[in-house]
Design an enzyme around this catalytic site. Structure first.
Site, short mmCIF file in Angstrom:
data_model
loop_
_atom_site.label_atom_id
_atom_site.label_comp_id
_atom_site.label_asym_id
_atom_site.label_seq_id
_atom_site.Cartn_x
_atom_site.Cartn_y
_atom_site.Cartn_z
N ASP A 18 0.83 -1.21 0.00
CA ASP A 18 0.00 0.00 0.00
C ASP A 18 0.86 1.26 0.00
OD1 ASP A 18 -2.35 1.42 0.01
OD2 ASP A 18 -2.67 1.26 2.16
N TRP A 23 2.93 7.98 -2.51
CA TRP A 23 4.32 8.12 -2.96
C TRP A 23 4.37 9.05 -4.17
CZ3 TRP A 23 7.11 7.20 -7.38
CH2 TRP A 23 8.50 7.07 -7.25
N HIS A 35 2.19 3.51 -8.99
CA HIS A 35 1.95 2.08 -9.26
C HIS A 35 3.12 1.49 -10.05
CE1 HIS A 35 -1.88 2.46 -7.45
NE2 HIS A 35 -2.45 3.14 -8.43
N SER A 63 -7.45 -5.48 -5.12
CA SER A 63 -8.52 -6.04 -4.29
C SER A 63 -9.86 -6.00 -5.02
CB SER A 63 -8.63 -5.27 -2.97
OG SER A 63 -9.35 -4.06 -3.16
N SER A 64 -10.80 -6.79 -4.52
CA SER A 64 -12.13 -6.81 -5.14
C SER A 64 -12.81 -5.45 -4.97
CB SER A 64 -12.98 -7.95 -4.57
OG SER A 64 -12.93 -7.94 -3.17
N GLU A 65 -12.31 -4.65 -4.05
CA GLU A 65 -12.87 -3.30 -3.84
C GLU A 65 -12.14 -2.24 -4.68
OE1 GLU A 65 -12.29 -5.45 -1.20
OE2 GLU A 65 -14.41 -5.94 -1.27
N ASN A 66 -10.99 -2.60 -5.24
CA ASN A 66 -10.25 -1.60 -6.03
C ASN A 66 -10.95 -1.24 -7.35
OD1 ASN A 66 -7.00 -2.80 -4.90
ND2 ASN A 66 -8.14 -1.02 -4.21
N TRP A 67 -12.00 -2.01 -7.71
CA TRP A 67 -12.80 -1.63 -8.88
C TRP A 67 -13.50 -0.30 -8.65
CZ3 TRP A 67 -11.83 -4.37 -13.08
CH2 TRP A 67 -11.45 -5.71 -12.94
N ARG A 192 -4.96 -1.69 8.91
CA ARG A 192 -6.19 -2.46 8.69
C ARG A 192 -5.90 -3.55 7.67
NH1 ARG A 192 -7.64 2.82 6.84
NH2 ARG A 192 -7.23 3.06 4.61
N LEU A 193 -6.83 -4.52 7.60
CA LEU A 193 -6.64 -5.65 6.69
C LEU A 193 -7.23 -5.41 5.30
CD1 LEU A 193 -7.13 -8.95 8.73
CD2 LEU A 193 -5.17 -8.25 7.37
C1 IPE Z 1 -5.44 -2.70 -0.11
O1 IPE Z 1 -5.10 -1.36 -0.26
C2 IPE Z 1 -5.40 -3.40 -1.43
C3 IPE Z 1 -4.08 -3.58 -2.04
C4 IPE Z 1 -2.94 -3.22 -1.52
C5 IPE Z 1 -4.08 -4.22 -3.32
P1 IPE Z 1 -6.21 -0.22 -0.45
O2 IPE Z 1 -5.47 1.04 -0.60
O3 IPE Z 1 -7.16 -0.60 -1.51
O4 IPE Z 1 -6.98 -0.27 0.95
P2 IPE Z 1 -7.87 0.84 1.67
O5 IPE Z 1 -8.87 1.31 0.67
O6 IPE Z 1 -6.95 1.94 2.10
O7 IPE Z 1 -8.47 0.13 2.85
C1 IPE Z 2 -1.56 0.31 -3.33
O1 IPE Z 2 -1.35 1.68 -3.35
C2 IPE Z 2 -1.85 -0.25 -4.70
C3 IPE Z 2 -3.22 -0.75 -4.86
C4 IPE Z 2 -4.16 -0.71 -3.97
C5 IPE Z 2 -3.54 -1.34 -6.15
P1 IPE Z 2 -2.55 2.71 -3.32
O2 IPE Z 2 -2.96 3.02 -4.71
O3 IPE Z 2 -3.65 2.22 -2.45
O4 IPE Z 2 -1.84 3.96 -2.67
P2 IPE Z 2 -2.46 4.95 -1.61
O5 IPE Z 2 -2.96 4.14 -0.46
O6 IPE Z 2 -3.57 5.70 -2.29
O7 IPE Z 2 -1.33 5.84 -1.22
MG MG Z 3 -4.07 2.43 -0.50
#
Ligand code: IPE
Ligand code: IPE
Ligand code: MG
Length: 247
Positions: A18, A23, A35, A63-67, A192-193
């Site tokens: 994360d 960054w 990324h 993650s399934s929520e990253n959509w 958090r997880l």
């Molecule tokens: C968790 O990070 C998923 C991955 C690292 C792939 P997120 O950035 O999506 O989590 P939240 O939204 O801060 O909980």
């Molecule tokens: C983790 O970095 C990558 C993914 C969740 C795919 P983030 O994109 O969540 O980066 P932050 O948390 O917004 O800094």
């Molecule tokens: Mg993040």
């Protein structure tokens, strides 16, 4: 150097990678640049894990929520996975890495599904570290899919409801056959997880690091392993030194 690594290496380390967006923000760059920088850290993490004699390294990639992210960012992340597999698969294979993918395979683009299948098939016989890529992964989704399989087995008469036990579920989650993670590391300071390995991490140790994923280097990884080495895992029991007190 081998001597820097802790004596009691965990068998399985899972990492929530994360902080890519922050960054990039800190540098006035678009999130995608973060990324991209994150992808460059993956090989190093796999090498460090292999050197520390870790048997399984799980990386949370999408993650399934990253959509829920903006369409352009989702599309950039998909592009980066394609780039990573196409560029690094041959090298990972040469380094004897065995690749496993967890997460829902049904709802991703067919070409990505094919790439992930290819990575698994090509490296299946490798005997080095297992790299588990969590892609389109969400623990609740995984548990729902596993429960559905059990329900179908019961409905068809292959399984008796009374015989459902922890092993029945463990053998139907995506990580079937993989030991539970001993250590879960999350970068970026979040504690958090985020729907990662809810079943498997029941007794994992957690290390939350302030560093952002694109800054996660070998030294940061080794420090997290050293922290793990200082933990006392009790699994609900009493540790041996405490038992000895007053005996
Ligand atoms: C968790 O990070 C998923 C991955 C690292 C792939 P997120 O950035 O999506 O989590 P939240 O939204 O801060 O909980
Ligand atoms: C983790 O970095 C990558 C993914 C969740 C795919 P983030 O994109 O969540 O980066 P932050 O948390 O917004 O800094
Ligand atoms: Mg993040």
């Amino acid at each position: 150097m081998q001597s820097e690594t802790p004596i009691t290496s965990p068998r399985h380390v899972a990492i929530i990678m994360d902080g890519n967006g922050r960054w990039a923000n800190a540098r006035g760059l678009p999130r995608t640049a973060g990324h991209r920088a994150g992808v460059e850290r993956v090989r190093e993490a796999v090498r460090t894990a292999a050197e520390a004699e870790i048997e399984y390294l799980t990386l949370f990639a999408f993650s399934s929520e990253n959509w829920n992210r903006p369409e352009q960012e989702v599309s950039d992340l998909m592009g980066l996975l394609r780039f990573f597999i196409r560029r690094d698969l041959a090298e990972l294979h040469r380094e004897n890495v065995c690749i496993r993918v967890i997460g829902c395979r049904q709802t991703i683009q067919p070409d990505i599904r094919a790439l992930l299948n290819e990575a698994e098939e090509r490296t299946r016989g490798n005997t080095g570290i297992t790299l588990v890529i969590a892609f389109n992964y969400g623990a609740r989704d995984e548990l729902v899919r596993a429960v559905r399989q059990i329900a179908e087995a019961v409905r068809s008469g292959d399984m008796d409801a009374a015989s459902i036990d922890e092993a029945a579920l463990a053998s139907r989650v995506d990580t079937a056959g993989i030991p539970d993670p001993d250590l879960v590391i999350r970068t970026s300071g979040e504690q958090r997880l985020s729907n990662f390995l809810l079943w498997q991490a029941a007794y994992s140790e957690f290390v939350f690091l302030p560093c952002l994923w694109p800054d996660f280097d070998r030294a940061a990884f080794l420090e997290a392993l050293a922290e793990y080495g200082r933990r006392d895992r009790r699994y609900g029991a009493v540790s041996a030194p405490d038992l000895a007190v007053g005996s």
